[in-house]
Scaffold this motif. Structure first.
Motif, PDB file in Angstrom:
ATOM      1  N   SER A  26     -10.171 -14.205  -5.386  1.00  0.00           N
ATOM      2  CA  SER A  26      -9.123 -13.356  -5.699  1.00  0.00           C
ATOM      3  C   SER A  26      -9.246 -12.898  -7.177  1.00  0.00           C
ATOM      4  N   TYR A  27      -8.557 -12.075  -7.652  1.00  0.00           N
ATOM      5  CA  TYR A  27      -8.219 -11.199  -8.856  1.00  0.00           C
ATOM      6  C   TYR A  27      -7.090 -11.993  -9.475  1.00  0.00           C
ATOM      7  N   GLY A  28      -7.058 -12.922 -10.386  1.00  0.00           N
ATOM      8  CA  GLY A  28      -5.898 -13.353 -10.957  1.00  0.00           C
ATOM      9  C   GLY A  28      -5.211 -12.498 -11.950  1.00  0.00           C
ATOM     10  N   SER A  29      -4.213 -11.553 -11.526  1.00  0.00           N
ATOM     11  CA  SER A  29      -3.835 -10.426 -12.199  1.00  0.00           C
ATOM     12  C   SER A  29      -2.287 -11.141 -12.812  1.00  0.00           C
ATOM     13  N   ASP A  55      -0.220   3.375 -13.688  1.00  0.00           N
ATOM     14  CA  ASP A  55      -1.615   3.437 -14.054  1.00  0.00           C
ATOM     15  C   ASP A  55      -2.228   1.939 -14.418  1.00  0.00           C
ATOM     16  N   GLU A  56      -1.284   1.326 -14.839  1.00  0.00           N
ATOM     17  CA  GLU A  56      -1.750  -0.159 -14.800  1.00  0.00           C
ATOM     18  C   GLU A  56      -1.894  -0.933 -13.459  1.00  0.00           C
ATOM     19  N   VAL A  57      -1.145  -0.482 -12.589  1.00  0.00           N
ATOM     20  CA  VAL A  57      -1.424  -1.104 -11.187  1.00  0.00           C
ATOM     21  C   VAL A  57      -2.675  -0.575 -10.625  1.00  0.00           C
ATOM     22  N   GLU A  58      -2.819   0.800 -10.941  1.00  0.00           N
ATOM     23  CA  GLU A  58      -4.198   1.182 -10.341  1.00  0.00           C
ATOM     24  C   GLU A  58      -5.650   0.490 -11.057  1.00  0.00           C
ATOM     25  N   ARG A  59      -5.589   0.250 -12.492  1.00  0.00           N
ATOM     26  CA  ARG A  59      -6.452  -0.416 -13.075  1.00  0.00           C
ATOM     27  C   ARG A  59      -6.808  -1.618 -12.639  1.00  0.00           C
ATOM     28  N   VAL A  60      -5.719  -2.526 -12.075  1.00  0.00           N
ATOM     29  CA  VAL A  60      -6.027  -3.636 -11.611  1.00  0.00           C
ATOM     30  C   VAL A  60      -6.508  -3.539 -10.052  1.00  0.00           C
ATOM     31  N   LEU A  61      -6.077  -2.729  -9.445  1.00  0.00           N
ATOM     32  CA  LEU A  61      -6.623  -2.482  -8.162  1.00  0.00           C
ATOM     33  C   LEU A  61      -8.094  -1.944  -8.130  1.00  0.00           C
ATOM     34  N   ASP A  62      -8.408  -1.188  -9.061  1.00  0.00           N
ATOM     35  CA  ASP A  62      -9.635  -0.707  -9.280  1.00  0.00           C
ATOM     36  C   ASP A  62     -10.692  -2.001  -9.669  1.00  0.00           C
ATOM     37  N   HIS A 106       9.802  -3.817  -6.704  1.00  0.00           N
ATOM     38  CA  HIS A 106       8.757  -3.748  -7.454  1.00  0.00           C
ATOM     39  C   HIS A 106       7.688  -4.470  -6.547  1.00  0.00           C
ATOM     40  N   THR A 107       8.012  -5.513  -6.254  1.00  0.00           N
ATOM     41  CA  THR A 107       6.824  -6.393  -5.517  1.00  0.00           C
ATOM     42  C   THR A 107       6.397  -5.795  -4.035  1.00  0.00           C
ATOM     43  N   ALA A 108       7.333  -5.087  -3.439  1.00  0.00           N
ATOM     44  CA  ALA A 108       7.263  -4.511  -2.440  1.00  0.00           C
ATOM     45  C   ALA A 108       6.230  -3.227  -2.558  1.00  0.00           C
ATOM     46  N   ALA A 109       6.727  -2.270  -3.650  1.00  0.00           N
ATOM     47  CA  ALA A 109       5.815  -1.238  -4.144  1.00  0.00           C
ATOM     48  C   ALA A 109       4.307  -1.686  -4.360  1.00  0.00           C
ATOM     49  N   LEU A 110       4.458  -2.776  -5.055  1.00  0.00           N
ATOM     50  CA  LEU A 110       2.912  -3.172  -5.452  1.00  0.00           C
ATOM     51  C   LEU A 110       2.167  -3.668  -4.135  1.00  0.00           C
ATOM     52  N   ALA A 111       2.724  -4.411  -2.940  1.00  0.00           N
ATOM     53  CA  ALA A 111       2.045  -4.678  -1.785  1.00  0.00           C
ATOM     54  C   ALA A 111       1.683  -3.438  -1.287  1.00  0.00           C
ATOM     55  N   ASP A 112       2.705  -2.441  -1.211  1.00  0.00           N
ATOM     56  CA  ASP A 112       2.120  -1.026  -0.451  1.00  0.00           C
ATOM     57  C   ASP A 112       1.034  -0.496  -1.251  1.00  0.00           C
ATOM     58  N   ALA A 113       1.014  -0.469  -2.640  1.00  0.00           N
ATOM     59  CA  ALA A 113      -0.218   0.387  -3.432  1.00  0.00           C
ATOM     60  C   ALA A 113      -1.394  -0.491  -2.914  1.00  0.00           C
ATOM     61  N   ALA A 114      -1.569  -1.841  -2.708  1.00  0.00           N
ATOM     62  CA  ALA A 114      -2.595  -2.723  -2.377  1.00  0.00           C
ATOM     63  C   ALA A 114      -2.821  -2.250  -1.139  1.00  0.00           C
ATOM     64  N   ALA A 115      -1.832  -2.406  -0.143  1.00  0.00           N
ATOM     65  CA  ALA A 115      -2.308  -2.018   1.306  1.00  0.00           C
ATOM     66  C   ALA A 115      -3.349  -0.737   1.497  1.00  0.00           C
ATOM     67  N   ARG A 116      -2.791   0.375   0.698  1.00  0.00           N
ATOM     68  CA  ARG A 116      -3.525   1.621   0.656  1.00  0.00           C
ATOM     69  C   ARG A 116      -4.868   1.226   0.704  1.00  0.00           C
ATOM     70  N   ARG A 117      -5.443   0.503  -0.146  1.00  0.00           N
ATOM     71  CA  ARG A 117      -6.819  -0.091  -0.512  1.00  0.00           C
ATOM     72  C   ARG A 117      -7.445  -1.074   0.501  1.00  0.00           C
ATOM     73  N   GLY A 118      -6.570  -1.528   1.443  1.00  0.00           N
ATOM     74  CA  GLY A 118      -7.076  -2.923   2.088  1.00  0.00           C
ATOM     75  C   GLY A 118      -7.079  -3.988   1.391  1.00  0.00           C
ATOM     76  N   LEU A 119      -6.055  -3.953   0.511  1.00  0.00           N
ATOM     77  CA  LEU A 119      -5.915  -5.316  -0.368  1.00  0.00           C
ATOM     78  C   LEU A 119      -4.826  -6.218   0.061  1.00  0.00           C
TER      79      LEU A 119
END
Length: 268
Positions: free
Chosen positions: A65-68, A79-86, A119-132
């Motif tokens: 896991s990545y403990g963000s 952009d912070e969300v994307e940095r974490v997912l990157d 916000h939590t739902a949007a974060l989950a969606d952003a992660a899902a787009r990357r298979g995370l």
């Protein structure tokens, strides 16, 4: 049944370098690390992420896991969300730990709860787009303070890639802590493992002192189906000591091994 693997949250050894954390993890015999974003693998530092992941895997230690700290202070900039997912991708993990906002509890006005939910739902969606996948920190002072509130939030959001970590509330007796774990079990990602006294993080004790809780908690965590391993991650050991970490992992591994030796259904 889930296969349990002893692991480590790198924040447990926050004063050490990433290379020293890997050394301590190897010496203790852990099989996985949740790398923390605050010190060891900062968001956007893709070179460090790739290097620590490669070094760990060379030694048989996975990145589980990545403990963000996404969400901990409220909505994050895109952009912070994307940095974490990157960074999670550079680590080679499929899971990111995130938070619901500190200070937003179930008794705040609905508009505040809804803001955190969205916000939590949007974060989950952003992660899902990357298979995370995203696993929430199970933590006092948030919408995931209790199992009832955590399950209500997860079911309200309804994202298949959103789950929760679990850790015991040190103010609860073992039977009530186990009830909390039992409630979140259908949504469980990993365990954060420690034994603290009622004063919490300032009253850290050897993991062996938690024998009234942890063998039963591990049995519960192992009882649900999971495609890959489920990690029992040692967190905040006594005196931040690598030596105490090694002792705690020895205890944890003994409890896991005891589970593996239990007779299965139909055994005589």
């Amino acid at each position: 049944m889930a296969r349990l693997v002893a692991g480590l949250c790198s924040i447990t050894l926050r004063s050490l370098t990433a290379e020293e954390v890997i050394g301590a993890a190897q010496a203790a015999g852990v099989g996985g690390i949740e790398w923390g974003a605050d010190v060891h693998v900062r968001p956007g530092d893709l070179a460090t992420a790739a290097a620590v992941a490669r070094r760990g895997r060379d030694l048989g230690i996975e990145v589980c896991s990545y403990g963000s700290y996404l969400g901990v202070a409220g909505p994050d900039a895109p952009d912070e969300v994307e940095r974490v997912l990157d960074t999670a991708e550079a680590l080679g993990t499929t899971a990111v730990r995130a938070w619901t906002t500190l200070g937003v509890t179930p008794d705040v006005p609905a508009v505040e709860r809804d803001r955190v939910r969205d916000h939590t739902a949007a974060l989950a969606d952003a992660a899902a787009r990357r298979g995370l996948a995203v696993a929430l920190e199970f933590h006092p002072g948030t919408l995931t303070h209790t199992a009832v509130d955590t399950v209500a939030l997860l079911e309200d959001i309804g994202r298949p890639n959103l789950a929760t970590h679990w850790q015991p509330d040190p103010t609860l007796p073992p039977d009530r802590a186990l009830d909390e774990l039992r409630r979140v079990l259908p949504h469980l990602a990993e365990l954060h493992v420690f034994t603290w006294g009622p004063a919490g993080i300032d009253d850290r004790r050897p993991l062996a002192d938690g024998a009234a809780l942890w063998p039963a908690a591990l049995a519960l965590a192992a009882s649900t189906d999971r495609a890959g391993p489920r990690y029992a991650l040692c967190e905040y050991v006594r005196d931040d000591s690598p030596e105490q970490l090694a002792r705690d992992v020895t205890t944890l591994q003994r409890w896991i091994d005891d589970l593996d030796r239990r007779p299965g259904p139909g055994s005589s």
